[in-house]
Scaffold this motif. Structure first.
Motif, PDB file in Angstrom:
ATOM      1  N   LYS A   1       7.342   9.815   5.271  1.00 25.29           N
ATOM      2  CA  LYS A   1       7.941  10.780   4.266  1.00 25.29           C
ATOM      3  C   LYS A   1       6.764  11.280   3.450  1.00 25.29           C
ATOM      4  CE  LYS A   1      12.214   9.031   5.191  1.00 25.29           C
ATOM      5  NZ  LYS A   1      13.162   9.776   5.532  1.00 25.29           N
ATOM      6  N   ILE A   2       5.743  10.425   3.245  1.00 24.68           N
ATOM      7  CA  ILE A   2       4.613  11.169   2.386  1.00 24.68           C
ATOM      8  C   ILE A   2       4.021  12.286   3.403  1.00 24.68           C
ATOM      9  CG2 ILE A   2       2.433  10.848   1.380  1.00 24.68           C
ATOM     10  CD1 ILE A   2       3.297   8.312   0.327  1.00 24.68           C
TER      11      ILE A   2
ATOM     12  N   TYR B   1       7.124   0.246   4.624  1.00 25.14           N
ATOM     13  CA  TYR B   1       5.904   0.937   4.273  1.00 25.14           C
ATOM     14  C   TYR B   1       5.705   1.918   5.164  1.00 25.14           C
ATOM     15  CZ  TYR B   1       5.183  -2.709   0.821  1.00 25.14           C
ATOM     16  OH  TYR B   1       5.408  -3.816  -0.340  1.00 25.14           O
ATOM     17  N   ASN B   2       5.934   1.697   6.565  1.00 29.67           N
ATOM     18  CA  ASN B   2       5.561   2.714   7.432  1.00 29.67           C
ATOM     19  C   ASN B   2       6.603   3.923   7.479  1.00 29.67           C
ATOM     20  OD1 ASN B   2       7.908   1.258   8.126  1.00 29.67           O
ATOM     21  ND2 ASN B   2       7.699   1.644  10.318  1.00 29.67           N
TER      22      ASN B   2
ATOM     23  N   SER C   1      10.483   6.098  -2.672  1.00 27.13           N
ATOM     24  CA  SER C   1      10.952   5.082  -3.786  1.00 27.13           C
ATOM     25  C   SER C   1      11.736   4.006  -2.883  1.00 27.13           C
ATOM     26  CB  SER C   1      11.592   5.597  -5.029  1.00 27.13           C
ATOM     27  OG  SER C   1      10.828   6.642  -5.371  1.00 27.13           O
ATOM     28  N   GLU C   2      12.658   4.366  -2.332  1.00 27.11           N
ATOM     29  CA  GLU C   2      13.599   3.446  -1.536  1.00 27.11           C
ATOM     30  C   GLU C   2      13.092   2.717  -0.506  1.00 27.11           C
ATOM     31  OE1 GLU C   2      17.488   6.591  -2.118  1.00 27.11           O
ATOM     32  OE2 GLU C   2      16.793   6.195   0.135  1.00 27.11           O
ATOM     33  N   GLU C   3      12.021   3.643   0.253  1.00 32.66           N
ATOM     34  CA  GLU C   3      11.415   2.749   1.219  1.00 32.66           C
ATOM     35  C   GLU C   3      10.376   1.769   0.492  1.00 32.66           C
ATOM     36  OE1 GLU C   3      12.104   3.950   4.837  1.00 32.66           O
ATOM     37  OE2 GLU C   3      13.698   4.563   3.424  1.00 32.66           O
ATOM     38  N   VAL C   4       9.585   1.926  -0.280  1.00 38.08           N
ATOM     39  CA  VAL C   4       8.494   1.156  -1.046  1.00 38.08           C
ATOM     40  C   VAL C   4       9.357  -0.091  -1.637  1.00 38.08           C
ATOM     41  CG1 VAL C   4       6.963   0.650  -2.777  1.00 38.08           C
ATOM     42  CG2 VAL C   4       6.848   2.741  -1.195  1.00 38.08           C
TER      43      VAL C   4
ATOM     44  N   PHE D   1       6.982  -3.442   7.908  1.00 41.52           N
ATOM     45  CA  PHE D   1       6.047  -4.453   7.301  1.00 41.52           C
ATOM     46  C   PHE D   1       6.329  -5.937   7.721  1.00 41.52           C
ATOM     47  CE2 PHE D   1       4.318  -7.194   3.492  1.00 41.52           C
ATOM     48  CZ  PHE D   1       3.167  -7.247   3.919  1.00 41.52           C
ATOM     49  N   SER D   2       7.794  -6.282   7.863  1.00 38.49           N
ATOM     50  CA  SER D   2       8.437  -7.258   8.185  1.00 38.49           C
ATOM     51  C   SER D   2       8.221  -7.760   9.737  1.00 38.49           C
ATOM     52  CB  SER D   2       9.632  -7.327   7.920  1.00 38.49           C
ATOM     53  OG  SER D   2      10.512  -6.289   8.589  1.00 38.49           O
TER      54      SER D   2
END
Ligand code: ANZ
Length: 836
Positions: free
Chosen positions: A707-708, A701-702, A693-696, A630-631
Motif C-alpha cells: 500500500k505504501i 506487513y507485506n 494502519s489496518e495492515e500493520v 509475517f505469520s
C-alpha cells in the motif's frame, strides 16, 4: 549526505532549495540517527512513570553461533515494526532485548570451537549485541538481561527454591529421555518423534534420579486459561493437544486363576463388551513379575529385552507383541480374553495397560489382524463407514453389549461410567498427556540447582541469603555421559554445609534446563537494574502481563507452556497478580532460501551482516517484511532485496526532486497544488493511511508495504504538485519499516525537530475515502423490504439501481403477481416501488 533544507510555507506547500547530494548513503544515515536517538533516549520509556505502558516483547536469542541468523532479524524486525507503530499510536513502548546464553545450545557451540563457554559467553555477547545494534530496532539498551550472569541466575535459583518450598519441585527416580549425543536427559517436550529436539539423535530411555517441576498439577488450569488469551490459534491448539486431557475410566480386569488385577485406562468404556484381549506395556509391573518367575517363556523374555531398546519411531512403524501366557476376565461379560505384552502400550501413559477393542480402535485392529486375535463389533457401524474400513473408530449405538445394547456411546457415556462405578468394576478418570517437567541437566553450562543433600535432612534448599550458588569455572566442562554432570568433578563445589543442621552435606551438581532461564526473563526486564528482588512489584504491575509477544511457533509446548506454568505458580505463591504472562502472542513464519529451509548443512544460511553492509538496514528490514505474510514467512531471494533497494531509492529521489525545485518553479508548483487541493492525491493519501494502519495492526506487513508503494506511485504521478503534508505522511507510514530513511525524510521536510518516531501516527478524513459501494434501501409501498449495495459508479444510474433491486432475493417474492405503478429513486438512499 542530504542536508536539512526545506522550509515550510504557510499554505503547507514546500519551499525548497537544492540538495547538496542525492546519494542514498544508508551507512551515514544509520550512524547519524543511531547516535541522535541514543542521545535523546527516544527508546527508553520512563519505567516507573509511563502513562500508557506497552510491553513489546520478542523471544530473546541464544548466542549459540557465529552471530545472528537472518531468521532472528526477521522475527525482531517484525516485532519492532509493531512496537514503533504502537509508539506512534501514543504508547510508552518498552522493547527490551537480552541473551538466553546458558544451556546446551551455547555450550555445544563453545565445544565446537574449542572454547570454554564461560570465556566464549563474553565474546558472543559482544558480537550479538553489536549485530543487534545494527538491525534498526527500538531496543531499550539500558535494561538488557543475560541469563548466564550471576545477577540474573541468582533469581533463577530463587525461583527454583520457591517452587521447591511450595512442593512443586521434587527429585524422583524415573525413566527419562536420554540423548546419547548431548549426554544429558531431556524433557518430554524436547523429544520430537523420538529424536532430540536439538541434535536429532535417537533418544534412549534411562532410569535416573532427576529433578522435576510438577507442571501436571496445573494441567487443567493451563488448559482452561487458553480461552482467556489472544494467541495464534495453532499455538493454542498445540498446547491443548500437548496437555491432552482425556476423560474416561479405569477398569479392573481379574487375571484368571490368580489374585492379580490389571487396571486399564480407557476413553471408550462404551466398547467394553468388545474388548477381546488385554495388552500390557513391557515395563508393566505384572510383566516384571512374570519374567522374574520361572514359568515365563524365553520368547517373552527376549521380546522384553528388545522392546526396551526401541525408539518411539520404531514403535509407530511396526507393532509387535507376544502372548504372556495369562488370561483375564472381562468384567462385564465374564469372557476370558488373552493378555498380550506389546510395546505400542506405553508405561508412561494411563496405567500402562489397555483393553484392546480391535473392532473400534485402529492400533488394536492392526495388532489383532497381525496376530489373528478375535474382533468383536459392539458399535453399530454406519453404512458408508462399512465401505471405508473394517475398523470403525466412531461413536454410535451399542450392539451385542448385554444390558447396554441400544444405548448411545455419547448420550449415555455418563450412564456407562455410573454403571461401572456402581458395580465396582471401574472408576471415572481424567488423564492428561502432560508429564512433569524434567528440569535437571547433566551438563556444565547452566544454572547450578540450588540444593544441598544432607544424610539427615535430605534435600534442602540453599539459604536465599547465600544466593547465587556461583557456577565455578571448570576447565574440563565436557559432558561425561555417565549420568552425572561435570560439576561432580569439582570437589570444592560439592562440599557444603546442610542449610538446616549445619552438618557436612553435598551440593547438587546438575544444572537447570535452559528453559527455566527463559521461563521468567520477561518479568526481569523492567526490573533489570533492581538488585534486591527478582522483580519490583510496582514495575511488574505497570508493565505486565506482556502486551504483545512475538516469536517462533516451535516453542509452542516448550517455552510458551513453561512460562505460563511459572506465572501460574508465582501467582499462587502471591508474587504476581496475574496468571497468564502474555496477553497476546503471535507466531511468525519461517524464512526459507531458494525453496528450502535454511540450514548450515545445506550451506544456504543467510548472514544478515553482508546484506546490511551491501544494502543497508532499512532495505533489509523492508525486504524481510515484504517477503510474505509475517505469520507465514517466505523465500529469501537476492533479486527481491534489490527490488526493495530500488523502491527506497525511488522514495528518496522523490523527496529530493520535490525539494530540489527553484523558487520560480515553486511559485508555479504552489499555484497548481492549490488548484488541485482536495485532488485525487488527497484521497490516495487518506486511503494509504487507512490501509497501512489496518495492515500493520494485524501484522500483515507485506500488504502494508504494498500500500505504501501504491501511494509512492501516486505521489510520483502527481509530481511536482505535492504538499509537504503528503510527503510527511509518507515518512510517517514508512517510519516503522525504514526507521532511518523515514527519520531523514522527516528532517528534510522540517518535521519540527522531534523524531518521526515520536510523532503521532497519521489520521485520515473518512470523507476523503472513495466509497466503493453505497447502501440503498428498497421499499415496496413505503415498507422496507431489503437493502442492496450499489457500486459508487452506478449510483446515478436509475435503471441500473432499479434492475438490481428487482433482482434482489427478498424483493422478488414481494413483487410477484403485482403490477408496479411507479418507481421513485432518491439517489444513494432509497428506491421505492409503488404497487397495487
Ligand atoms: C479401549 C478403546 C477402545 C480405546 C476404542 C480407544 C478406542 P487418549 O485419548 O490419547 O487419552 N491407551 C490407554 N493407555 C495407553 C497406553 N499406555 N499406551 C497406549 N495406548 C493407551 O487415548 C486413550 C486411549 O488410548 C485408551 O482408550 C486406550 O485405548 C489407549 F474403541 O481403550 B482405549
Amino acid at each position: 549526505m542530504v542536508g536539512k533544507s526545506l522550509i515550510k510555507s504557510n499554505c503547507d506547500i514546500l519551499i525548497l532549495s537544492k540538495m547538496s547530494s542525492k546519494k542514498y548513503d544508508y551507512k551515514a544515515l544509520a550512524k547519524k540517527w543511531d547516535e541522535k536517538w541514543q542521545e535523546d533516549k527516544i527508546y527508553e520509556p520512563d519505567i516507573d512513570k509511563a502513562n500508557k505502558p506497552f510491553y513489546n516483547l520478542m523471544m530473546f536469542p541464544y548466542p549459540s553461533a557465529e552471530g545472528l541468523h537472518v531468521g532472528n532479524v526477521y522475527a525482531f524486525t517484525g516485532t519492532d515494526v509493531y512496537g514503533r507503530f504502537m509508539r506512534m499510536k501514543g504508547y510508552d513502548v518498552f522493547e527490551p532485548i537480552g541473551l538466553d546464553g546458558f544451556g546446551i545450545h551455547s555450550e555445544n557451540y563453545a565445544l565446537k570451537i574449542g572454547k570454554n563457554p564461560m570465556t566464549q559467553s563474553k565474546i558472543s555477547e559482544k558480537r550479538f549485541y553489536e549485530q543487534l545494534h545494527l538491525i534498526g530496532n527500538a531496543f531499550d539498551w539500558t535494561r538488557t538481561v543475560e541469563t548466564y550472569k550471576p545477577e540474573y541466575y541468582r533469581w533463577t535459583q530463587w525461583l527454583f527454591i520457591q517452587l521447591f518450598k511450595a512442593g512443586l519441585a521434587e527429585k524422583q527416580t524415573a525413566e527419562v529421555n536420554w540423548c546419547p549425543s548431548c549426554k544429558t536427559v531431556l524433557a518430554d517436550e524436547q523429544v520430537l518423534s523420538g529424536e532430540c529436539e536439538r541434535c536429532g539423535s535417537i533418544v534412549e530411555k534411562k532410569k535416573l534420579e532427576q529433578w522435576f517441576f510438577k507442571i501436571t498439577k496445573y494441567a487443567d488450569r493451563l488448559l482452561t486459561g487458553l480461552s482467556q488469551i489472544d494467541w495464534t490459534e495453532k499455538v493454542k491448539l498445540a498446547q491443548k493437544n500437548w496437555i491432552g486431557k482425556s476423560e474416561g475410566a479405569k477398569v479392573k480386569f481379574q487375571i484368571k486363576d490368580q489374585g492379580d488385577f490389571v487396571e486399564v485406562f480407557t476413553t471408550r468404556p462404551d466398547t467394553l463388551h468388545g474388548a477381546t484381549f488385554l495388552v500390557l506395556s513391557p515395563q508393566h509391573p505384572l510383566v516384571e513379575k512374570l519374567i522374574a518367575s520361572k514359568e515365563s517363556s524365553t520368547e517373552l523374555k527376549n521380546y522384553i529385552e528388545r522392546a526396551r531398546n526401541k525408539s518411539v519411531d520404531d514403535l509407530e512403524k511396526d507393532k509387535t507383541g507376544v502372548f504372556s501366557g495369562l488370561f483375564a476376565v472381562n468384567p462385564v461379560n465374564k469372557e476370558e480374553i488373552p493378555v498380550w505384552v506389546a510395546d505400542y502400550v506405553l508405561m508412561s501413559y494411563g496405567t500402562g495397560a489397555i483393553m484392546a477393542v480391535p473392532a473400534h480402535d485402529r492400533r488394536d485392529w492392526e495388532f489383532a489382524k497381525k496376530y489373528e486375535l478375535d474382533i468383536k463389533q459392539v458399535i453399530s457401524v454406519p453404512e458408508q463407514a462399512k465401505e471405508e474400513s473394517e475398523c470403525y473408530a466412531g461413536r454410535g449405538q451399542l450392539i451385542s453389549s448385554g444390558e447396554w445394547t441400544g444405548w448411545d456411546s455419547v448420550a449415555d457415556f455418563h450412564k456407562i461410567l455410573d454403571f461401572l462405578e456402581s458395580k465396582n468394576i471401574g472408576k471415572k478418570e481424567t488423564r492428561y498427556h502432560l508429564r512433569d517437567w524434567l528440569i535437571s541437566r547433566q551438563r556444565y553450562w547452566g544454572v547450578p540447582i540450588p540444593m544441598v543433600f544432607c544424610e539427615k535432612d535430605g534435600w534442602q534448599p540453599v539459604s536465599e541469603d547465600d544466593l547465587p550458588v556461583l557456577l565455578p569455572y571448570v576447565k574440563d566442562f565436557k559432558p561425561l555421559g555417565t549420568g552425572v554432570a561435570p560439576l561432580a568433578q569439582d570437589a570444592e563445589f560439592i562440599t557444603a554445609k546442610c542449610p538446616k543442621c549445619g552438618d557436612e552435606a553435598r551440593r547438587e551438581t546438575d544444572v537447570c534446563d535452559t528453559f527455566l532461564d527463559s521461563s521468567w526473563y520477561f518479568l526481569r526486564y523492567p526490573s533489570a537494574d533492581v538488585s534486591a528482588s527478582p522483580f519490583d512489584d510496582k514495575r511488574t504491575k505497570k508493565w505486565l502481563p506482556v502486551h504483545s509477544y512475538i516469536g517462533g511457533a516451535e516453542h509452542s509446548v516448550l517455552h510458551l507452556l513453561y512460562s505460563r506454568f511459572i506465572c501460574y505458580a508465582l501467582h499462587d505463591l502471591g508474587f504476581i497478580d496475574f496468571e497468564e504472562p502474555f496477553t497476546k502472542f503471535r507466531a511468525h513464519g519461517l524464512l526459507i532460501k531458494d525453496g528450502s529451509k535454511m540450514s548450515k548443512s545445506k550451506g544456504n544460511v543467510v548472514n544478515p551482516d553482508q546484506y546490511i553492509e551491501k544494502f543497508g538496514t532499512d532495505t533489509l528490514r523492508c525486504y524481510l517484511m515484504f517477503i510474505g505474510p509475517f505469520s507465514e514467512g517466505g523465500d529469501f531471494r537476492d533479486s527481491g532485496i534489490e527490488g526493495m533497494e530500488r523502491f527506497l531509492k525511488r522514495v528518496l529521489k522523490l523527496v529530493h526532486e520535490v525539494s530540489g525545485l527553484s523558487a520560480s518553479e515553486y511559485q508555479l508548483n504552489n499555484q497548481s497544488a492549490k488548484k488541485n487541493a482536495n485532488s485525487s492525491l488527497d484521497k490516495s493519501e487518506a486511503k494509504a493511511v487507512k490501509d497501512v494502519s489496518e495492515e500493520v495492526e494485524s501484522l500483515r506487513y507485506n500488504t502494508a508495504l504494498a500500500k505504501i508503494m501504491e501511494y509512492v506511485n501516486d505521489l510520483n504521478r502527481s509530481k511536482p504538485d505535492i504538499s509537504s503534508k503528503q510527503l510527511k505522511t509518507l515518512s510517517l507510514l514508512l517510519a516503522p519499516f525504514a526507521p532511518y530513511l523515514a527519520e531523514e525524510m522527516w528532517e528534510m521536510l522540517d518535521g519540527g525537530g522531534k523524531s518521526v518516531h515520536k510523532q503521532p501516527w497519521p489520521s485520515f478524513n473518512e470523507e476523503m475515502l472513495e466509497k466503493d459501494e453505497v447502501t440503498v434501501a428498497v421499499q415496496i409501498n413505503g415498507k422496507l423490504r431489503s437493502v442492496i449495495k450499489v457500486a459508487s459508479a452506478d449510483i446515478e444510474n436509475h435503471s441500473k439501481v432499479e434492475e438490481m433491486a428487482r433482482a434482489d432475493g427478498k424483493v422478488i417474492p414481494n413483487l410477484q403477481g403485482k403490477s408496479v405503478k411507479k418507481v421513485v429513486y432518491i439517489k444513494a438512499k432509497v428506491i421505492n416501488f409503488v404497487v397495487n
